[in-house]
Design a protein around this motif. Structure first.
Motif, short mmCIF file in Angstrom:
data_model
loop_
_atom_site.label_atom_id
_atom_site.label_comp_id
_atom_site.label_asym_id
_atom_site.label_seq_id
_atom_site.Cartn_x
_atom_site.Cartn_y
_atom_site.Cartn_z
N VAL A 117 0.94 -1.32 0.01
CA VAL A 117 0.11 0.16 0.16
C VAL A 117 0.95 1.13 -0.01
CG1 VAL A 117 -1.76 1.30 1.37
CG2 VAL A 117 -1.94 -1.15 1.13
N VAL A 118 0.59 2.29 -0.83
CA VAL A 118 1.64 3.42 -1.00
C VAL A 118 0.66 4.41 -0.13
CG1 VAL A 118 2.38 5.18 -2.27
CG2 VAL A 118 2.33 2.64 -3.00
N PHE A 123 2.16 10.14 6.17
CA PHE A 123 1.65 8.98 6.99
C PHE A 123 2.69 7.79 7.02
CE2 PHE A 123 -2.15 11.59 5.73
CZ PHE A 123 -3.00 11.10 6.73
N GLU A 124 2.81 7.21 8.26
CA GLU A 124 3.67 6.03 8.47
C GLU A 124 3.05 5.19 9.13
OE1 GLU A 124 7.42 7.54 10.41
OE2 GLU A 124 7.23 5.60 11.39
N ALA A 125 2.76 3.99 8.69
CA ALA A 125 2.11 3.04 9.08
C ALA A 125 2.72 2.18 10.08
CB ALA A 125 1.58 2.13 8.00
#
Ligand SMILES: [Zn+2]
Ligand SMILES: [Zn+2]
Length: 143
Positions: A117-118, A123-125
């Motif tokens: 997923v990009v 955002f940082e997962a």
């Protein structure tokens, strides 16, 4: 059901001394192809198994790469056995989970990887949960 020797071997490989509760919990988990809540695990253990010991066991199993948490969008935490390659600090939990709307079980589809997923730049997962819904093979065949 995995043999007692196999269970002890798994524990030792994950730096855990075999104790009666650890053996019992791993025996239950290794034998179940879907995720279990703490209550469901507890019901399969010998009566009188200490709850604190059970929670501690689950925590160390999670840390050592024997179990991973499975979330379903509710507050219920379930655990499932890790794939065989997992070890402490090297969890390979990049597989898809599947919840059957008939039997309500959540299965680990180890062979199906979570697609890449990009994310937008800011955002940082830190976690990835990929849960599909539908009907599992057992329920489709009506067994
Ligand atoms: Zn089902
Ligand atoms: Zn899983």
């Amino acid at each position: 059901m995995p043999t007692a020797a196999r269970i002890d071997q798994l524990l030792t490989q994950h730096a855990l001394r075999p104790t009666p509760v650890r053996r019992a919990v791993l025996g239950v988990m290794a034998d179940t192809p879907f995720a279990l809540s703490v209550g469901e695990i507890e019901r399969q253990l010998a009566a009188g198994t200490d709850r604190v010991t059970l929670y501690r066991t689950l925590k160390s199993f999670e840390e050592q790469g024997l179990l991973h948490r499975v979330m379903d969008g509710t507050d219920t935490i379930r655990y499932a056995a890790c794939s065989i390659e997992c070890s402490a600090g090297a969890h390979f939990d990049n597989h898809v989970h599947f919840r059957c709307t008939v039997c309500q079980r959540i299965y680990c589809l180890y062979q199906v990887a979570v697609p890449a997923v990009v994310l937008p730049r800011s955002f940082e997962a830190h976690t990835r949960e990929y849960l599909l819904g539908g009907v599992c093979g057992t329920c489709q065949s009506g067994d």
